[in-house]
Design a protein around this motif. Structure first.
Motif, PDB file in Angstrom:
ATOM      1  N   VAL A  21      14.640  46.203  84.398  1.00  0.00           N
ATOM      2  CA  VAL A  21      15.297  45.738  83.413  1.00  0.00           C
ATOM      3  C   VAL A  21      15.462  44.660  82.761  1.00  0.00           C
ATOM      4  CG1 VAL A  21      17.932  46.087  82.851  1.00  0.00           C
ATOM      5  CG2 VAL A  21      16.863  47.822  84.401  1.00  0.00           C
ATOM      6  N   ALA A  22      15.397  43.646  83.540  1.00  0.00           N
ATOM      7  CA  ALA A  22      15.539  42.308  82.866  1.00  0.00           C
ATOM      8  C   ALA A  22      14.268  41.812  81.861  1.00  0.00           C
ATOM      9  CB  ALA A  22      15.569  41.200  84.221  1.00  0.00           C
ATOM     10  N   SER A  31      12.512  44.262  80.417  1.00  0.00           N
ATOM     11  CA  SER A  31      12.688  45.051  79.046  1.00  0.00           C
ATOM     12  C   SER A  31      13.575  44.602  78.284  1.00  0.00           C
ATOM     13  CB  SER A  31      13.144  46.396  79.745  1.00  0.00           C
ATOM     14  OG  SER A  31      13.420  47.285  78.797  1.00  0.00           O
ATOM     15  N   GLN A  32      14.841  44.198  78.763  1.00  0.00           N
ATOM     16  CA  GLN A  32      15.729  43.484  77.919  1.00  0.00           C
ATOM     17  C   GLN A  32      15.598  42.171  77.347  1.00  0.00           C
ATOM     18  OE1 GLN A  32      18.576  45.458  77.441  1.00  0.00           O
ATOM     19  NE2 GLN A  32      18.903  43.887  75.627  1.00  0.00           N
ATOM     20  N   GLN A  33      14.425  41.235  78.178  1.00  0.00           N
ATOM     21  CA  GLN A  33      14.115  40.054  77.552  1.00  0.00           C
ATOM     22  C   GLN A  33      13.116  40.386  76.466  1.00  0.00           C
ATOM     23  OE1 GLN A  33      11.049  38.114  79.697  1.00  0.00           O
ATOM     24  NE2 GLN A  33      11.314  36.308  78.786  1.00  0.00           N
ATOM     25  N   TYR A  34      12.234  41.323  76.555  1.00  0.00           N
ATOM     26  CA  TYR A  34      11.340  41.881  75.333  1.00  0.00           C
ATOM     27  C   TYR A  34      12.273  42.265  74.311  1.00  0.00           C
ATOM     28  CZ  TYR A  34       8.457  44.870  72.390  1.00  0.00           C
ATOM     29  OH  TYR A  34       7.920  45.493  71.508  1.00  0.00           O
ATOM     30  N   LEU A  35      13.151  43.263  74.360  1.00  0.00           N
ATOM     31  CA  LEU A  35      13.967  43.723  73.095  1.00  0.00           C
ATOM     32  C   LEU A  35      14.814  42.713  72.462  1.00  0.00           C
ATOM     33  CD1 LEU A  35      15.030  46.247  71.707  1.00  0.00           C
ATOM     34  CD2 LEU A  35      16.687  46.331  73.593  1.00  0.00           C
ATOM     35  N   ASP A  36      15.387  41.888  73.263  1.00  0.00           N
ATOM     36  CA  ASP A  36      15.956  40.683  72.687  1.00  0.00           C
ATOM     37  C   ASP A  36      15.362  39.735  72.045  1.00  0.00           C
ATOM     38  OD1 ASP A  36      18.531  41.794  73.923  1.00  0.00           O
ATOM     39  OD2 ASP A  36      18.773  40.442  75.511  1.00  0.00           O
ATOM     40  N   ALA A  55      17.969  51.285  69.634  1.00  0.00           N
ATOM     41  CA  ALA A  55      18.469  52.187  70.754  1.00  0.00           C
ATOM     42  C   ALA A  55      18.748  53.598  70.306  1.00  0.00           C
ATOM     43  CB  ALA A  55      19.977  51.590  71.106  1.00  0.00           C
ATOM     44  N   HIS A 103      19.292  46.258  66.605  1.00  0.00           N
ATOM     45  CA  HIS A 103      19.668  46.796  68.012  1.00  0.00           C
ATOM     46  C   HIS A 103      20.047  48.170  67.897  1.00  0.00           C
ATOM     47  CE1 HIS A 103      19.437  43.682  71.158  1.00  0.00           C
ATOM     48  NE2 HIS A 103      19.679  42.794  70.503  1.00  0.00           N
TER      49      HIS A 103
END
Length: 199
Positions: free
Chosen positions: A118-119, A121-126, A168, A164
């Motif tokens: 998750v970390a 994936s979230q880093q990539y997205l952000d 989503a 964002h």
């Protein structure tokens, strides 16, 4: 790969790009956790030691894949912006939606990056969204402001929330029609009414 291919000497930048490209493809096919340095080496046609030499460890390789994916997303935004027709707001919105769909596919789609934790994936997205909004601030937003009044406050923050939200929605409900997404974009950004004389 033949032994001759394994021994071919290439400039460091070319070899490094091959390694990152191979890792991206493997991450898309099977995810990060299932990918080994040996598989990356086999895909490129080099030794595992050479992959270690260029990237050091798996965390560094993942970071470089994230960087490459973000750079591609931002470059695609620049291409989209360069291809826009001034005054064709609807065309620009639909083009932007197509761009988001290309880069943000539902989990399990072959070309989508599959960062297993998750970390990451979230880093990539952000970071991808920050890069996209940075690019919009340099290109599309000033071009729009030159022709129309910007009707929203907190422009950057609104774009961050919008992108964002689109990401989503496209991930969780990939069947959402483009006209629904276009309406969301128009309403959120309070875009100008299309000009029949535009173009």
């Amino acid at each position: 790969m033949t032994k001759d291919n394994r021994r071919s000497v290439k400039p460091p930048a070319v070899r490094h790009e091959e390694i990152v490209r191979a890792a991206r493809a493997l991450f898309a096919e099977q995810g990060v956790r299932a990918t080994t340095f040996q598989q990356v080496a086999d895909r490129v046609g080099v030794t595992r030691g050479l992959v270690y030499h260029y990237v050091g460890d798996m965390d560094t390789l993942v970071e470089q894949v994230v960087d490459a994916s973000i750079a591609d997303f931002a470059a695609d935004v620049r291409r989209w912006d360069a291809a826009r027709r001034p005054g064709d707001i609807d065309g620009a919105v639909l083009g932007a939606i197509a761009l988001v769909r290309r880069h943000v596919r539902p989990e399990g789609t072959p070309a989508a990056p599959r960062f297993d934790d998750v970390a990451t994936s979230q880093q990539y997205l952000d970071r991808a969204i920050e890069a996209v909004v940075d690019t919009l601030e340099e290109t599309t937003i000033p071009a729009y402001a030159a022709r129309h009044a910007i009707e929203i406050a907190h422009v950057r923050e609104t774009f961050v929330v919008l992108v964002h939200g689109l990401v989503a929605l496209v991930r969780s409900q990939p069947g959402t029609p483009d006209d629904v997404l276009a309406t969301i974009v128009r309403q959120t950004l309070r875009l100008a009414t299309p000009d029949p004389a535009a173009g």
